[in-house]
Design an enzyme around this catalytic site. Structure first.
Site, PDB file in Angstrom:
ATOM      1  N   GLU A   1       0.834  -1.189   0.000  1.00  0.00           N
ATOM      2  CA  GLU A   1       0.000   0.000   0.000  1.00  0.00           C
ATOM      3  C   GLU A   1       0.878   1.252   0.000  1.00  0.00           C
ATOM      4  O   GLU A   1       1.857   1.295   0.735  1.00  0.00           O
ATOM      5  CB  GLU A   1      -0.784  -0.114   1.296  1.00  0.00           C
TER       6      GLU A   1
ATOM      7  N   CYS B   1       4.099   8.049   1.192  1.00  0.00           N
ATOM      8  CA  CYS B   1       4.190   7.157   2.342  1.00  0.00           C
ATOM      9  C   CYS B   1       4.199   5.734   1.784  1.00  0.00           C
ATOM     10  O   CYS B   1       3.223   5.317   1.158  1.00  0.00           O
ATOM     11  CB  CYS B   1       2.967   7.409   3.214  1.00  0.00           C
TER      12      CYS B   1
ATOM     13  N   CYS C   1       2.985  -6.917   8.886  1.00  0.00           N
ATOM     14  CA  CYS C   1       4.005  -6.616   9.886  1.00  0.00           C
ATOM     15  C   CYS C   1       3.861  -7.620  11.016  1.00  0.00           C
ATOM     16  O   CYS C   1       2.737  -7.979  11.397  1.00  0.00           O
ATOM     17  CB  CYS C   1       3.822  -5.197  10.431  1.00  0.00           C
TER      18      CYS C   1
ATOM     19  N   CYS D   1       1.504  -4.172  16.988  1.00  0.00           N
ATOM     20  CA  CYS D   1       1.053  -3.046  17.821  1.00  0.00           C
ATOM     21  C   CYS D   1      -0.478  -3.066  17.836  1.00  0.00           C
ATOM     22  O   CYS D   1      -1.118  -3.250  16.795  1.00  0.00           O
ATOM     23  CB  CYS D   1       1.572  -1.726  17.268  1.00  0.00           C
TER      24      CYS D   1
ATOM     25  N   CYS E   1      -2.802  -0.813  15.434  1.00  0.00           N
ATOM     26  CA  CYS E   1      -2.403  -0.660  14.035  1.00  0.00           C
ATOM     27  C   CYS E   1      -3.061  -1.732  13.176  1.00  0.00           C
ATOM     28  O   CYS E   1      -2.971  -2.925  13.479  1.00  0.00           O
ATOM     29  CB  CYS E   1      -0.887  -0.756  13.936  1.00  0.00           C
TER      30      CYS E   1
ATOM     31  N   CYS F   1      -2.189   3.634   7.946  1.00  0.00           N
ATOM     32  CA  CYS F   1      -1.466   2.379   7.975  1.00  0.00           C
ATOM     33  C   CYS F   1      -2.336   1.120   7.825  1.00  0.00           C
ATOM     34  O   CYS F   1      -3.065   0.734   8.724  1.00  0.00           O
ATOM     35  CB  CYS F   1      -0.764   2.352   9.328  1.00  0.00           C
TER      36      CYS F   1
HETATM   37  N1  SAH Z   1       6.504   0.164  11.584  1.00  0.00           N
HETATM   38  C1  SAH Z   1       6.916   1.520  11.527  1.00  0.00           C
HETATM   39  C2  SAH Z   1       6.462   2.267  10.289  1.00  0.00           C
HETATM   40  C3  SAH Z   1       5.075   1.991   9.801  1.00  0.00           C
HETATM   41  S1  SAH Z   1       3.772   2.556  10.871  1.00  0.00           S
HETATM   42  C4  SAH Z   1       6.480   2.252  12.801  1.00  0.00           C
HETATM   43  O1  SAH Z   1       5.671   1.717  13.528  1.00  0.00           O
HETATM   44  O2  SAH Z   1       6.978   3.353  13.005  1.00  0.00           O
HETATM   45  C5  SAH Z   1       3.833   4.293  10.574  1.00  0.00           C
HETATM   46  C6  SAH Z   1       3.199   5.136  11.644  1.00  0.00           C
HETATM   47  O3  SAH Z   1       1.768   4.956  11.653  1.00  0.00           O
HETATM   48  C7  SAH Z   1       3.697   4.794  13.036  1.00  0.00           C
HETATM   49  O4  SAH Z   1       4.084   5.959  13.721  1.00  0.00           O
HETATM   50  C8  SAH Z   1       2.476   4.151  13.647  1.00  0.00           C
HETATM   51  O5  SAH Z   1       2.471   4.265  15.030  1.00  0.00           O
HETATM   52  C9  SAH Z   1       1.342   4.907  13.007  1.00  0.00           C
HETATM   53  N2  SAH Z   1       0.048   4.238  13.101  1.00  0.00           N
HETATM   54  C10 SAH Z   1      -0.200   2.925  13.048  1.00  0.00           C
HETATM   55  N3  SAH Z   1      -1.518   2.665  13.193  1.00  0.00           N
HETATM   56  C11 SAH Z   1      -2.118   3.863  13.335  1.00  0.00           C
HETATM   57  C12 SAH Z   1      -3.476   4.265  13.530  1.00  0.00           C
HETATM   58  N4  SAH Z   1      -4.441   3.380  13.580  1.00  0.00           N
HETATM   59  N5  SAH Z   1      -3.734   5.593  13.662  1.00  0.00           N
HETATM   60  C13 SAH Z   1      -2.736   6.502  13.592  1.00  0.00           C
HETATM   61  N6  SAH Z   1      -1.436   6.185  13.414  1.00  0.00           N
HETATM   62  C14 SAH Z   1      -1.129   4.876  13.298  1.00  0.00           C
HETATM   63 FE1  SF4 Z   2       4.175  -2.817  12.581  1.00  0.00          FE
HETATM   64 FE2  SF4 Z   2       2.034  -1.233  12.708  1.00  0.00          FE
HETATM   65 FE3  SF4 Z   2       3.594  -1.547  14.860  1.00  0.00          FE
HETATM   66 FE4  SF4 Z   2       4.516  -0.130  12.759  1.00  0.00          FE
HETATM   67  S1  SF4 Z   2       2.763   0.397  14.063  1.00  0.00           S
HETATM   68  S2  SF4 Z   2       5.583  -1.732  13.912  1.00  0.00           S
HETATM   69  S3  SF4 Z   2       3.532  -1.276  11.065  1.00  0.00           S
HETATM   70  S4  SF4 Z   2       2.361  -3.156  13.862  1.00  0.00           S
END
Ligand code: SAH
Ligand code: SF4
Length: 352
Positions: free
Chosen positions: A85, A98, A105, A109, A112, A332
């Site tokens: 994506e 982006c 992944c 988290c 996410c 994301c």
């Molecule tokens: N894995 C890396 C990069 C991809 S995620 C990381 O976690 O940094 C990119 C950003 O999107 C991260 O800062 C993450 O915390 C944020 N993100 C993920 N899910 C989200 C959500 N549901 N709402 C807002 N930001 C989110």
């Molecule tokens: Fe992976 Fe999403 Fe956590 Fe970034 S925020 S490390 S993409 S699970």
């Protein structure tokens, strides 16, 4: 048929059979300096050669437009079904892509969408660079309202953890810098805190921007949101961030996804301010984009303002990031999430 963006730029000549040697330089220029959407647009190559070349390692399976045409989101699909994506965001003086570094992944988290679906596979360097080339070609040949026709910034904030795919991401960055001539200062790697990867990246000698997705300022809360924190707790992450600053001279940024009544309290703001001061970081706040897999809600605007006030009052630089693409699920992993629920989306476009 070989796929051009999956081929090492130094090996292009080997795809061209008995063509004269200057053809591979022409091709290299089309791929990395002046990307086009279709192989047929590489006008100084012979027509029969253009017909035999395949540019993209993926198909566009969804193409969505938001924010009055200034946000564009693509869902690409590789032949093995892996989904990738990318989101392009246009502004009057810049255009930011982006991009994704992995399909899915593994780090889980809780808030996410990508994390909720788990890991499919690493992306190859060519699959990462092809996202950049696609955005460049799009800006140049189709364009966005009130946006330059040149890609100015790339952030690794789509699907995946770039530092968990270190070797391939490193090679993709090398191609962006050396082949596409992008400035390292225009590239941002975002990590949830892979400490060894941060240290390795610091030693590459590129002044890249590094964003650290912190989201919580004590280990108990952070481990409940970001499972990787159990392996690399905040203290180690701070030390790695300082090492990055020392080696590259670049200040890191802290990303903080604001969740109502979870990490938006005054206490978290004060603890965050201490961390940000220690590592001399700027803080970017973004309201949670709610995902199907959690009950967390975004913080209210008042809470976010109060949080910023506390940070600023402690001498920490903080900004609230705009939330582009809400109308098209551009956070994301979210377009993929929709597609998997069978609600999506749009036309299949085939590119050569
Ligand atoms: N894995 C890396 C990069 C991809 S995620 C990381 O976690 O940094 C990119 C950003 O999107 C991260 O800062 C993450 O915390 C944020 N993100 C993920 N899910 C989200 C959500 N549901 N709402 C807002 N930001 C989110
Ligand atoms: Fe992976 Fe999403 Fe956590 Fe970034 S925020 S490390 S993409 S699970």
């Amino acid at each position: 048929m070989s796929v051009l963006y999956l081929t090492d730029p130094d090996d292009l000549a080997s795809l061209l059979g008995d063509q004269p040697s200057y053809r591979s330089d022409q091709l290299r220029r089309w791929l990395y300096r002046d990307p086009v959407l279709e192989a047929d647009a590489m006008t100084n190559l012979p027509a029969d050669l253009r017909r035999d070349l395949r540019l993209w390692p993926f198909e566009v399976v969804a193409d969505q437009v938001g924010d009055g045409g200034t946000t564009r989101k693509w869902l690409f699909e590789a032949p093995d079904g892996a989904q990738i994506e990318s989101v392009l965001m246009g502004y009057p003086r810049r255009a930011t892509l982006c991009l994704s570094s992995q399909a899915g992944c593994a780090l889980g988290c809780t808030f996410c969408a990508t994390g909720q679906f788990g890991f499919t596979r690493h992306l190859e360097p060519g699959e990462i660079v092809a996202q950049v080339a696609y955005a460049k070609a799009f800006l140049r040949h189709i364009g966005m309202p009130d946006t330059p026709d040149r890609l100015t910034n790339v952030v690794f904030m789509g699907m995946g953890e770039p530092l968990a795919n270190y070797r391939r991401v490193r090679e993709a960055i090398r191609r962006m810098i050396e082949e596409m001539r992008m400035s390292p200062r225009s590239l941002t790697v975002s990590t949830v805190g892979m400490v060894p990867g941060i240290r390795r990246l610091a030693e590459e000698g590129w002044p890249l921007n590094l964003a650290i997705s912190l989201h919580a300022a004590d280990d108990e809360l952070r481990s409940s949101l970001v499972p990787l924190n159990r392996r690399y707790p905040i203290e180690e992450l701070e030390a790695a961030a300082l090492y990055y600053l020392e080696k590259t001279g670049r200040r890191v940024s802290i990303e903080w996804t604001m969740m109502d009544d979870v990490n938006d309290t005054d206490e978290q703001a004060r603890k965050l301010a201490d961390i940000a001061r220690r590592i001399r970081a700027h803080v970017n706040l973004i309201a949670l984009n709610p995902t199907p897999g959690t009950d967390n809600r975004p913080s209210t605007a008042e809470r976010m303002d109060r949080f910023v006030e506390i940070l600023k009052g402690s001498g920490v630089n903080a900004t609230i990031r705009d939330t582009r693409g809400r109308d098209i699920d551009a956070a994301c992993g979210q377009l993929r999430a929709r597609q998997m629920e069978g609600q999506a989306v749009s036309v299949r476009v085939r590119h050569s």
